[in-house]
Design a protein around this motif. Structure first.
Motif, mmCIF file in Angstrom:
data_model
loop_
_atom_site.group_PDB
_atom_site.id
_atom_site.type_symbol
_atom_site.label_atom_id
_atom_site.label_comp_id
_atom_site.label_asym_id
_atom_site.label_seq_id
_atom_site.Cartn_x
_atom_site.Cartn_y
_atom_site.Cartn_z
ATOM 1 N N ILE A 1 0.868 -1.171 0.000
ATOM 2 C CA ILE A 1 0.000 0.000 0.000
ATOM 3 C C ILE A 1 0.906 1.223 0.000
ATOM 4 O O ILE A 1 1.823 1.330 0.815
ATOM 5 N N VAL A 2 0.667 2.143 -0.937
ATOM 6 C CA VAL A 2 1.472 3.358 -1.009
ATOM 7 C C VAL A 2 0.629 4.491 -0.449
ATOM 8 O O VAL A 2 -0.480 4.751 -0.912
ATOM 9 N N GLY A 3 1.182 5.196 0.549
ATOM 10 C CA GLY A 3 0.454 6.271 1.195
ATOM 11 C C GLY A 3 0.533 7.556 0.407
ATOM 12 O O GLY A 3 1.127 7.638 -0.672
ATOM 13 N N ALA A 4 -0.055 8.612 0.951
ATOM 14 C CA ALA A 4 -0.137 9.902 0.270
ATOM 15 C C ALA A 4 1.234 10.542 0.111
ATOM 16 O O ALA A 4 1.461 11.273 -0.840
ATOM 17 N N HIS A 5 2.159 10.270 0.969
ATOM 18 C CA HIS A 5 3.478 10.902 0.919
ATOM 19 C C HIS A 5 4.512 9.981 0.286
ATOM 20 O O HIS A 5 5.707 10.218 0.424
ATOM 21 N N GLY A 6 4.066 8.928 -0.336
ATOM 22 C CA GLY A 6 4.986 8.028 -1.012
ATOM 23 C C GLY A 6 5.562 6.950 -0.126
ATOM 24 O O GLY A 6 6.463 6.228 -0.516
ATOM 25 N N VAL A 7 5.046 6.802 1.085
ATOM 26 C CA VAL A 7 5.523 5.769 2.000
ATOM 27 C C VAL A 7 4.811 4.467 1.657
ATOM 28 O O VAL A 7 3.593 4.419 1.570
ATOM 29 N N ALA A 8 5.574 3.413 1.442
ATOM 30 C CA ALA A 8 4.997 2.125 1.090
ATOM 31 C C ALA A 8 4.976 1.226 2.325
ATOM 32 O O ALA A 8 5.934 1.165 3.079
ATOM 33 N N ALA A 9 3.870 0.514 2.532
ATOM 34 C CA ALA A 9 3.719 -0.407 3.659
ATOM 35 C C ALA A 9 2.960 -1.633 3.190
ATOM 36 O O ALA A 9 2.083 -1.550 2.331
ATOM 37 N N GLU A 10 3.298 -2.782 3.765
ATOM 38 C CA GLU A 10 2.620 -4.017 3.400
ATOM 39 C C GLU A 10 1.418 -4.212 4.300
ATOM 40 O O GLU A 10 1.414 -3.792 5.467
ATOM 41 N N GLU A 11 0.400 -4.876 3.792
ATOM 42 C CA GLU A 11 -0.792 -5.171 4.590
ATOM 43 C C GLU A 11 -0.439 -6.079 5.749
ATOM 44 O O GLU A 11 0.482 -6.881 5.672
#
Length: 153
Positions: free
Chosen positions: A13-23
């Motif tokens: 999942i890519v957030g609004a500021h470009g930070v990517a995180a896995e579910e």
């Protein structure tokens, strides 16, 4: 079977500021299995501890627990008060009677005081302390001493 890059990236999942995180993926079967396993281990420990306690009590007291002592439940056993302090009025009644006797005085006949009350005695002590001291006694006249003769040799 290996996952393709698209399948791997679909979980990111890519957030609004470009930070990517896995579910977050929680394997509930493992969580439930560990919980049930720990409960079973605790249950076995409880049964085991109870069995040890019963066996130890039978070894320590083969005829069962001793009978209840005859003095149980009395107000005082030896010099030990058995009641809770909140329920025990014995000391307050005793001290109250003593204080009343100090205030009223006592005597051979009812109503006759053999000594002053506590308040009167304290007033007497205070007035004696504030009174001027009595005059010092006059010194006794000195008598001349006779010289003692020297011993003969």
């Amino acid at each position: 079977m290996k996952k393709t890059q698209v399948e791997l990236e679909s979980r990111v999942i890519v957030g609004a500021h470009g930070v990517a995180a896995e579910e977050d993926h929680i394997v509930m079967s493992k969580v439930v299995g560990i919980g049930v396993g720990s409960l079973v281990i605790f249950a076995v420990g409880i049964v085991w501890a109870y069995a040890i306690q019963v066996r130890t009590m039978k070894e320590a007291q083969p005829d069962g627990p001793p009978p209840i002592p005859a003095a149980m439940g009395q107000y005082e056993v030896g010099i030990v008060n058995q009641r809770l302090f909140e329920q025990d009025w014995h000391a307050e009644e005793k001290i109250g009677g003593q204080q009343q006797a100090l205030k009223a005085g006592w005597g051979d006949q009812p109503g006759v005081k053999a000594h002053p009350s506590l308040d009167e005695a304290m007033k007497t002590v205070i007035t004696k302390q504030n009174a001027p001291p009595p005059p010092a006694p006059a010194p006794a006249p000195e008598q001349p001493q006779e010289p003692t003769p020297a011993p003969r040799q």
